[in-house]
Design an enzyme around this catalytic site. Structure first.
Site, mmCIF file in Angstrom:
data_model
loop_
_atom_site.group_PDB
_atom_site.id
_atom_site.type_symbol
_atom_site.label_atom_id
_atom_site.label_comp_id
_atom_site.label_asym_id
_atom_site.label_seq_id
_atom_site.Cartn_x
_atom_site.Cartn_y
_atom_site.Cartn_z
ATOM 1 N N CYS A 2 29.557 27.414 38.837
ATOM 2 C CA CYS A 2 28.181 27.779 39.466
ATOM 3 C C CYS A 2 28.170 28.296 40.738
ATOM 4 O O CYS A 2 29.313 28.575 41.412
ATOM 5 C CB CYS A 2 27.564 26.316 39.712
ATOM 6 S SG CYS A 2 27.423 25.268 38.223
ATOM 7 N N ARG A 33 32.792 33.044 40.190
ATOM 8 C CA ARG A 33 32.873 31.835 40.099
ATOM 9 C C ARG A 33 32.627 31.046 38.455
ATOM 10 O O ARG A 33 33.221 30.027 38.165
ATOM 11 C CB ARG A 33 31.971 30.889 40.733
ATOM 12 C CG ARG A 33 32.307 31.442 42.356
ATOM 13 C CD ARG A 33 31.265 30.792 43.349
ATOM 14 N NE ARG A 33 31.219 29.331 43.221
ATOM 15 C CZ ARG A 33 31.717 28.486 43.911
ATOM 16 N NH1 ARG A 33 32.595 29.052 44.953
ATOM 17 N NH2 ARG A 33 31.783 27.402 43.948
ATOM 18 N N TRP A 93 26.989 27.038 35.262
ATOM 19 C CA TRP A 93 28.173 27.072 34.307
ATOM 20 C C TRP A 93 28.028 25.641 33.469
ATOM 21 O O TRP A 93 28.022 24.582 34.244
ATOM 22 C CB TRP A 93 29.708 26.723 35.250
ATOM 23 C CG TRP A 93 30.634 26.924 34.218
ATOM 24 C CD1 TRP A 93 31.359 28.209 33.724
ATOM 25 C CD2 TRP A 93 31.707 25.931 33.830
ATOM 26 N NE1 TRP A 93 32.489 27.848 33.138
ATOM 27 C CE2 TRP A 93 32.847 26.749 33.083
ATOM 28 C CE3 TRP A 93 31.596 24.592 34.028
ATOM 29 C CZ2 TRP A 93 33.644 25.771 32.653
ATOM 30 C CZ3 TRP A 93 32.742 23.800 33.607
ATOM 31 C CH2 TRP A 93 33.794 24.376 32.792
ATOM 32 N N ASN A 120 24.919 22.615 42.464
ATOM 33 C CA ASN A 120 26.250 22.649 42.083
ATOM 34 C C ASN A 120 27.150 21.439 41.974
ATOM 35 O O ASN A 120 27.070 20.476 42.842
ATOM 36 C CB ASN A 120 27.343 23.444 42.729
ATOM 37 C CG ASN A 120 27.119 25.042 42.594
ATOM 38 O OD1 ASN A 120 26.165 25.632 41.986
ATOM 39 N ND2 ASN A 120 27.453 25.949 43.623
ATOM 40 N N GLY A 121 27.499 20.967 40.801
ATOM 41 C CA GLY A 121 28.419 19.892 40.566
ATOM 42 C C GLY A 121 27.813 18.946 39.544
ATOM 43 O O GLY A 121 27.014 19.370 38.632
ATOM 44 N N GLU A 558 53.760 29.939 34.722
ATOM 45 C CA GLU A 558 52.567 30.782 35.329
ATOM 46 C C GLU A 558 52.228 31.961 34.379
ATOM 47 O O GLU A 558 50.930 32.247 34.153
ATOM 48 C CB GLU A 558 52.947 31.210 36.743
ATOM 49 C CG GLU A 558 51.834 32.251 37.462
ATOM 50 C CD GLU A 558 50.586 31.579 37.524
ATOM 51 O OE1 GLU A 558 49.594 32.388 37.723
ATOM 52 O OE2 GLU A 558 50.605 30.475 37.343
ATOM 53 N N LYS A 562 48.579 32.645 32.431
ATOM 54 C CA LYS A 562 47.997 33.672 32.584
ATOM 55 C C LYS A 562 47.551 34.249 30.968
ATOM 56 O O LYS A 562 46.611 34.811 31.088
ATOM 57 C CB LYS A 562 48.668 34.926 33.253
ATOM 58 C CG LYS A 562 48.725 34.547 34.712
ATOM 59 C CD LYS A 562 47.488 34.834 35.583
ATOM 60 C CE LYS A 562 47.547 34.003 36.850
ATOM 61 N NZ LYS A 562 47.261 32.484 36.833
ATOM 62 N N GLU A 565 44.719 32.301 29.822
ATOM 63 C CA GLU A 565 43.473 32.416 30.711
ATOM 64 C C GLU A 565 42.894 33.848 30.174
ATOM 65 O O GLU A 565 41.592 33.884 30.001
ATOM 66 C CB GLU A 565 43.648 32.431 32.195
ATOM 67 C CG GLU A 565 43.978 31.266 32.647
ATOM 68 C CD GLU A 565 44.531 31.162 34.272
ATOM 69 O OE1 GLU A 565 43.646 30.629 34.904
ATOM 70 O OE2 GLU A 565 45.062 32.095 34.634
ATOM 71 N N HIS A 581 65.994 21.284 21.843
ATOM 72 C CA HIS A 581 65.234 20.080 21.545
ATOM 73 C C HIS A 581 63.966 20.363 20.865
ATOM 74 O O HIS A 581 62.807 19.368 21.159
ATOM 75 C CB HIS A 581 65.198 19.188 22.704
ATOM 76 C CG HIS A 581 66.358 19.015 23.574
ATOM 77 N ND1 HIS A 581 67.375 17.927 22.889
ATOM 78 C CD2 HIS A 581 67.161 19.510 24.403
ATOM 79 C CE1 HIS A 581 68.631 17.952 23.719
ATOM 80 N NE2 HIS A 581 68.222 19.063 24.569
ATOM 81 N N LYS A 680 36.333 30.268 38.878
ATOM 82 C CA LYS A 680 37.306 30.361 40.002
ATOM 83 C C LYS A 680 37.468 29.116 40.887
ATOM 84 O O LYS A 680 38.764 28.779 40.841
ATOM 85 C CB LYS A 680 36.938 31.318 40.758
ATOM 86 C CG LYS A 680 37.777 31.957 42.045
ATOM 87 C CD LYS A 680 39.023 32.536 41.483
ATOM 88 C CE LYS A 680 40.150 32.863 42.565
ATOM 89 N NZ LYS A 680 41.271 33.205 41.945
#
Length: 685
Positions: A2, A33, A93, A120-121, A558, A562, A565, A581, A680
């Site tokens: 948001c 964001r 969001w 927001n929240g 990482e 990526k 994402e 394994h 973000k």
């Protein structure tokens, strides 16, 4: 998650069209964001004699769609001039209720928009509050938790309006009934020209713009006493600390009282208007009345700061522009030669092999005496701790624990007074990391923050810390912040070992490696076209495995993150030592496998894993050191990176993974700066 943006002009004549342009531009700066709908609320009416009311315009989709909706409103006079005006805007969001115009913000108290709020929240007790309000006759139109805030403030206004309650006091009473995390901005027809904002657990800052000198660089905090007795006792609504307005309010000095205020979730939304900002802290309630800003708190606690400082931002508008790049992510990948230099600037002396992190220098004796080091983070920040764990164990000779913040909290992990806890977050506002910080702080541990955002919650709540100086990172998928976090942690290890005679040759080797890094990063970025060609072969695949071990295992994690994402492709980072394994069952000629094999102490073991993949008809794409002909003979395709000291090799091997994920996403036609379902700054649990 948001984005909040609000604009208040006091005695600054401005057309409605210009107000809307400022609000829209503010939202566009916050698009990174993550969001799925957007909305604005402004003063209505087209003449000074007309009952103005509040006009709300909301749309599902991008800010551009909202902008188009605004300019087709035929009943709004865009040329009307306002001397004083409050406009609020929001990107949502979705958390409660699907993305649509009704659930978008601003949310309203009633159909005539008497009170509107952006949020927001997450309000965790919204169901209880909603049930209470429904029993009082309030009708809800959305599925959001935010609507209960607008209706609750209206309910309290109706209950106390005969007491001449102020807007700020109304908000104070409202937030005392709320549980959870929030940043809130309120606007009301009953308090024209006034704006009230507050926060708890979600970031919020105030930008100030004036042509004249401001009354102070530090705003004193006022405390609201004798709030209404919620159980029905005597109500003393107007009890304030009796102090002269010139010492308790923030405003321009002199006869010219023109001033503009900008409220935002992030400094990137206000930097083009002003570099003078105030960061609010949890439970602050700030109000603007007649152009004067004051900050109150409902309760006083022992650790409270008595002022809020006006900070001058060093950010430049060019830093949050794309320049000649197609996306912010691409720009940030190619900024890494400069960002790693900025991280080391003034901290590493390459002539004397000395490292000095000013933010933690005064605490080094306490850190050296600790029982263990804990590194707590989420996502990419967690991977930066994994990448440096082995080196930190070597240089500090202390136990090093690396924890995911959410799991750390779920387990109620034991923490002791002689622990040192590092909290790593690009934004400094990550909810899980922040809650873990508070958990450790209450248990007496020393708190060290590693962030990229000055004035963030983690910065303010840490005992000491390191600012990574990577510069603003707009793309949701972190790139340059990862490499700067990596280097910051390496510098901490070097600082911890500066008095160890047995480690001096190792320290010197690492510092020489740090000196070479910027030029070596430039060399890796030159293979961008080769990586683009590789992406053309891979972008239609459904899955991708990334394998390595030792210092390069973090690169596997990482790199796989990526890929997930940005490309929405399944990808998994696998420790090569675990290949037999289970993961080896996935390998065949149809499964793309990337293997990171560099010349370090685990090279023979990585070669063993590479040969096992080939034996199962796998076609490994190998990231290896330049000129390593032995490794290249086993590779189906390869990408070469320069050789550096083993503990820094991960900075170079992660770059091809960043570029590969970027190119695959572009080939698939996806938005690389704003991947679906992601934000973000993750400011809710």
């Amino acid at each position: 998650m948001c984005g909040i943006f609000a604009y208040v002009n006091h005695l600054v004549p401005i057309k409605r069209k210009e107000v809307l342009e400022i609000l829209i531009k503010g939202l566009q700066r916050l698009e990174y964001r993550g969001y799925d709908s957007a909305g604005v609320a402004i003063d209505g009416g087209n003449s000074y004699n007309e009952d103005e009311g509040i006009r709300i315009i909301k749309k599902r989709g991008k800010v551009k769609v909202l902008e188009e909706e605004i300019y087709i409103q035929e009943d709004l006079d865009m040329e009307r001039v306002f001397n004083t005006h409050v406009g609020i805007a929001h990107t949502r969001w979705a958390t409660h209720g699907e993305p649509n115009a009704v659930n978008s913000h601003p949310q309203r108290s009633s159909t005539n928009n008497e009170f509107v709020v952006i949020h927001n929240g997450i309000i965790t007790n919204y169901k209880d509050v909603k049930k209470f309000l429904q029993n009082k006759g309030h009708v809800f139109e959305s599925d959001t938790d935010t609507e209960v805030i607008a209706k609750l403030v209206f309910h309290l206004y109706e209950k106390h309006k005969d007491d001449k309650i102020t807007f700020r006091e109304l908000v104070e009473h409202t937030i005392q009934q709320l549980e959870g995390a929030y940043a809130l901005v309120f606007k009301s027809i009953h308090f024209p020209g006034e704006c009230v904002v507050t926060r708890r657990g979600s970031p919020l800052l105030i930008g100030v713009k004036s042509n004249t000198r401001l009354s102070t660089d530090h705003i004193p905090i006022l405390y609201s006493k004798d709030l209404p007795d919620q159980r029905g006792g005597k109500k003393n609504i107007t009890a304030n600390i009796a102090r002269h307005p010139s010492t308790t309010e923030f405003h321009p000095v002199g006869p010219e009282r023109e001033v503009e205020y900008f409220f935002a979730s992030d400094a990137s939304a206000v930097i083009e208007h002003t570099n003078q900002v105030i960061y609010l802290e949890d439970d602050d309630v700030a109000s603007v009345v007649d152009g004067c800003l004051s900050i109150h708190r409902v309760k006083r606690t022992i650790d409270d700061s008595t002022v809020r400082e006006v900070i001058t931002l060093k950010m430049e508008i060019q830093q949050i522009m794309k320049g000649n790049f197609s996306s912010f992510m691409q720009k940030e990948i190619f900024e890494q030669p400069e960002s790693v230099v900025n991280t080391m600037r003034g901290r590493v002396n390459f002539e004397t092999n000395q490292v000095n992190l000013g933010g933690i220098k005064d605490y080094m004796s306490e850190i050296r005496r600790c029982r263990r080091l804990l590194f707590i983070a989420c996502g990419t920040s967690y991977h930066s701790a994994v990448a440096t764990r082995q080196l930190l164990e070597e240089l500090t000779e202390l136990p090093v624990m690396v924890e995911l913040a959410s799991d750390f909290l779920d387990r109620s992990t034991p923490v002791f007074r002689d622990d040192v806890c590092f909290f790593i977050s690009q934004s400094g506002e990550t909810a899980d990391t922040l809650m873990a910080l508070r958990y450790c702080k209450t248990r007496g541990a020393l708190i060290v923050g590693i962030t990229n955002t000055v004035g963030s919650s983690i910065c303010r709540e840490s005992h000491c810390g390191v600012h990574i100086n990577a510069g603003p990172e707009i793309g949701v998928a972190s790139t340059k912040a990862y490499t700067s976090q990596f280097i910051s942690l390496v510098m901490f290890g070097l600082m911890m070992s500066d008095d160890r005679i047995s480690l001096q040759s190792r320290r010197a080797e690492i510092i020489r490696g740090l000196q070479r890094l910027p030029e070596q990063i430039k060399e890796v970025l030159k293979v961008d076209e080769q990586i683009h060609s590789l992406a053309q072969e891979l972008y239609q695949q459904k899955s991708l495995l990334v394998m390595g071990r030792g210092y390069n295992f973090a690169t596997c994690l990482e790199g796989a993150l990526k890929i997930k994402e940005l490309t929405y492709m399944h990808s998994e980072g696998i420790l090569a030592g675990e290949l037999k394994h289970g993961p080896l069952a996935l390998v065949d000629k149809a499964m793309p496998v990337i293997m990171i094999v560099t010349r370090d102490h685990v090279y023979p073991k990585c070669m063993n894993a590479l040969q096992q993949v080939k034996a199962r008809h796998g076609r490994p794409i190998v990231i290896c050191n330049r000129g390593d002909t032995e490794t290249l003979t086993h590779a189906y395709k390869h990408l070469e990176v320069p050789h550096n000291v083993d503990c820094l090799q991960g900075v170079l091997t992660v770059l091809p993974m960043q570029l590969l994920s970027f190119h695959i996403a572009v080939l698939k036609g996806y938005d690389v700066d704003c991947p679906r379902n992601l934000a973000k700054s993750v400011t809710v649990e």
